[in-house]
Design an enzyme around this catalytic site. Structure first.
Site, PDB file in Angstrom:
ATOM      1  N   LYS A  34       4.237   1.718 -30.179  1.00  0.00           N
ATOM      2  CA  LYS A  34       4.455   3.074 -30.689  1.00  0.00           C
ATOM      3  C   LYS A  34       5.385   3.102 -31.890  1.00  0.00           C
ATOM      4  CE  LYS A  34       3.115   5.799 -26.759  1.00  0.00           C
ATOM      5  NZ  LYS A  34       3.489   6.766 -25.720  1.00  0.00           N
ATOM      6  N   LYS A  50      -9.019   1.551 -25.479  1.00  0.00           N
ATOM      7  CA  LYS A  50      -8.836   2.541 -24.416  1.00  0.00           C
ATOM      8  C   LYS A  50      -9.295   3.921 -24.856  1.00  0.00           C
ATOM      9  CE  LYS A  50      -5.228   3.560 -21.885  1.00  0.00           C
ATOM     10  NZ  LYS A  50      -3.885   3.710 -21.338  1.00  0.00           N
ATOM     11  N   LYS A 107      -6.629  10.182 -26.529  1.00  0.00           N
ATOM     12  CA  LYS A 107      -6.640  11.504 -27.161  1.00  0.00           C
ATOM     13  C   LYS A 107      -6.428  11.402 -28.660  1.00  0.00           C
ATOM     14  CE  LYS A 107      -1.754  12.511 -26.713  1.00  0.00           C
ATOM     15  NZ  LYS A 107      -1.199  11.266 -26.220  1.00  0.00           N
TER      16      LYS A 107
END
Ligand code: TRP
Length: 359
Positions: free
Chosen positions: A119, A221, A224
């Site tokens: 991240k 994966k 969103k």
């Protein structure tokens, strides 16, 4: 210790962040498991709004996102009367315990967290301290209830290991005080029987649908944040959108194998079979018993029909519940109050263990 308890109360805790729309991966990988665990455990399900600040500090719709996740919990069948559903920021003890854990955890431990590395990307100097500290808050979420089991996706496994490391170091560093106060519980750590205040929490990971991948790329994966909406099935998609996305899902030209081993090296096929298995609540092999040797032209319509059958009622219920602000807010308030009672009991003892002066 003669006055130590013999075992921890079996308790499930888990959380979902109020960021972005929920998709099939969140549903099969997390929420559906939460629903199943209600039968055998006392459960606490949290909307982790404090964690959501690590991704975006200023949200214009945090309250609505919080209601959305709550509605998804309730629409999926979580019972907020028998169990506890609440949003994290209502229970300040999470943040209080995080501070103590910040002083237990080591920089080196947090530096190894792969989620932080992903991240933060290259510009680590510019990542927030909150993003770095995310796993410490997660450990506090779990341990402020002394939860014994945590259903999570496999990407959270490392954070659960860290949670155990923190619990173990706390138990160890404060072992004399825990013994003197008689607040320890006997537990096995490796081959040793030790007396600790915090349990060694176990993750509950796995099942045929533990890892749902993108419909456009079986190696990524479902997310969103994928720019292509065709890559995911959102929990709020209507029947037409669900059917279209499955029709357009990437596949390979081979028919489905008859044995699970035949899915090796076929990520898209494996993913669609896993989704079917998850939705039907059967194993991948059972899906292949039915569809082995068949083409995707046969399998996809069957999968679309199953997905619509299972997801459309949840989507409709989510829309109905999330529109009823008064109801959702009352559930969270009641859950928050009940969570607070447990969390404050833990913190009272933790303050004694640490040695803070209190009433
Ligand atoms: N980190 C989890 C995720 O992104 C969310 C989370 C926060 C959580 N606190 C938790 C999950 C405690 C389980 C237990 O999925």
């Amino acid at each position: 210790m003669s006055n130590s308890k013999a075992a921890f109360r079996q308790l499930v805790f888990s959380g979902v962040q109020p960021t972005g729309n929920l998709h099939l991966g969140n549903y099969l990988g997390a929420i559906r498991k939460f629903v199943a665990l209600q039968e055998s455990f006392d459960c606490i399900y949290c909307v982790v709004d404090l964690h959501s600040l690590t991704a975006t500090l200023v949200h214009d719709d945090l309250a609505d996102q919080t209601r959305q996740i709550t509605a998804a919990y309730l629409a999926s069948g979580i019972d907020p009367k028998k169990h506890i559903v609440f949003n994290q920021s209502r229970v300040p003890q999470h943040a209080e315990l995080t501070w103590i854990f910040n002083c237990v955890a080591r920089m080196g431990w947090l530096n190894r967290m792969t989620q932080f590395k992903e991240k933060a990307g290259k510009d680590r100097e510019n990542a927030s301290v909150g993003l770095f500290d995310y796993p410490s808050l997660m450990a506090a979420d779990i341990l402020v209830y002394r939860a014994t089991h945590v259903p999570v996706g496999d990407d959270q496994k490392q954070h659960l290991e860290l949670t155990r490391d923190i619990a173990q170091k706390f138990n160890n560093d404060f072992s004399d005080r825990i013994a003197a106060l008689g607040v320890g519980v006997e537990m096995k750590v490796g081959d040793e029987t030790v007396n600790g205040f915090f349990p060694m929490t176990e993750p509950i990971i796995g099942g045929p649908a533990a890892r749902i991948m993108s419909l456009r790329d079986g190696s990524k994966k479902m997310s969103k944040s994928d720019p292509s909406d065709l890559s995911r099935i959102n929990l709020t998609d209507d029947a037409d959108a669900i059917a279209k996305k499955i029709r357009k899902a990437k596949t390979d030209p081979e028919p489905l194998p008859s044995e699970e081993a035949g899915l090796e090296g076929r990520p898209e096929a494996r993913n669609l079979v896993g989704i079917y298995a998850g939705l039907a609540d059967i194993s991948k092999q059972e899906v292949l018993n039915e569809f082995g040797g068949r083409q995707f032209s046969v399998f996809k319509p069957a999968l679309a029909e199953l997905a619509v059958e299972k997801l459309a009622p949840i989507a409709a219920e989510m829309r109905r519940i999330s529109a009823d602000h008064a109801y959702v807010d009352a559930v969270l308030k009641d859950g928050g109050e009940r969570a607070c009672v447990i969390a404050e009991a833990t913190m009272k003892t933790v303050r004694d263990i640490v040695g803070f002066l209190q009433d």
